[in-house]
Design an enzyme around this catalytic site. Structure first.
Site, PDB file in Angstrom:
ATOM      1  N   ASP A  10      71.635  76.000  23.153  1.00  0.00           N
ATOM      2  CA  ASP A  10      70.955  77.291  23.061  1.00  0.00           C
ATOM      3  C   ASP A  10      69.851  77.541  24.087  1.00  0.00           C
ATOM      4  O   ASP A  10      68.847  78.187  23.760  1.00  0.00           O
ATOM      5  CB  ASP A  10      70.359  77.485  21.665  1.00  0.00           C
ATOM      6  CG  ASP A  10      71.381  77.415  20.554  1.00  0.00           C
ATOM      7  OD1 ASP A  10      72.590  77.447  20.841  1.00  0.00           O
ATOM      8  OD2 ASP A  10      70.965  77.311  19.387  1.00  0.00           O
ATOM      9  N   LYS A  86      78.096  79.328  18.534  1.00  0.00           N
ATOM     10  CA  LYS A  86      77.807  78.939  17.155  1.00  0.00           C
ATOM     11  C   LYS A  86      76.995  80.031  16.486  1.00  0.00           C
ATOM     12  O   LYS A  86      76.342  80.836  17.156  1.00  0.00           O
ATOM     13  CB  LYS A  86      77.093  77.591  17.101  1.00  0.00           C
ATOM     14  CG  LYS A  86      75.707  77.567  17.701  1.00  0.00           C
ATOM     15  CD  LYS A  86      75.124  76.159  17.629  1.00  0.00           C
ATOM     16  CE  LYS A  86      73.702  76.101  18.080  1.00  0.00           C
ATOM     17  NZ  LYS A  86      72.764  76.936  17.337  1.00  0.00           N
ATOM     18  N   CYS A 119      67.736  74.062  15.752  1.00  0.00           N
ATOM     19  CA  CYS A 119      69.056  73.649  16.217  1.00  0.00           C
ATOM     20  C   CYS A 119      69.077  72.228  16.759  1.00  0.00           C
ATOM     21  O   CYS A 119      70.073  71.526  16.582  1.00  0.00           O
ATOM     22  CB  CYS A 119      69.578  74.651  17.232  1.00  0.00           C
ATOM     23  SG  CYS A 119      69.686  76.321  16.525  1.00  0.00           S
TER      24      CYS A 119
END
Length: 182
Positions: A10, A86, A119
């Site tokens: 990310d 995701k 995350c």
């Protein structure tokens, strides 16, 4: 030596200064992640990039189709590198990550990215639970300040607490220099 994969989690525009969720020390984390990524490419490690998306609400952070979901240029994938999308903090949840790692015979994962308290934490814990050796490159991850029950927690303390928790039982937490010198 065990087969290793780099998971880049990310590192997206949404976390940059102009995004909806700007992170502290993102520039330094991205610069270190780029060094780790360059090394992984040189080592011919498996590399998997993740992009977080929020389906449904077009005004939410990481809304599908917005520039916030784009991977930051310094760590953008190149030809031959896998990019997965995701919708949850855990990069294994509802993705083919475990299948890809297992098919490639990966035993160890190195994790960089954002956010340390979401995350990175969720992905590292899941990787450990699935039996992979886990290394988190702490200075190649970024986070933000948080607040709970009226207590403000500065980003450096949020980051340190999550790195300490991961190092306590889930894997190694190392610096970029230590990883590259190993």
């Amino acid at each position: 030596m065990a087969k290793r994969a780099l998971i880049v989690v990310d590192l997206q525009n949404e976390y940059d200064a102009g995004g909806k969720l700007p992170l502290e020390n993102l520039d330094q984390a991205v610069a270190n992640a780029k060094r780790v990524l360059t090394s992984a490419r040189d080592r011919q490690d498996m590399i998997i990039h993740f992009r977080h998306e929020t389906p449904g609400d077009k005004d939410a952070p990481f809304a599908v189709g917005t520039t916030g979901t784009e991977i930051l240029a310094p760590v953008a994938p190149i030809d031959g590198e896998t990019t997965l999308t995701k919708n949850y903090p855990n990069s294994f949840r509802d993705t083919c990550l475990k299948q890809l790692l297992d098919e490639a015979g990966v035993e160890d994962v190195v994790i960089v990215g954002a956010m340390s308290h979401m995350c990175i934490d969720a992905t590292a814990r899941a990787a450990f639970d699935f039996g992979y050796g886990v290394t988190v490159v702490g200075d190649a991850c970024a986070t933000m300040a948080l607040s709970s029950n009226g207590v403000d927690v500065p980003a450096p303390q949020v980051h340190a607490a999550f790195m300490a928790a991961l190092a306590f039982a889930y894997g190694q937490v190392v610096s970029t220099t230590d990883l590259l010198d190993a």
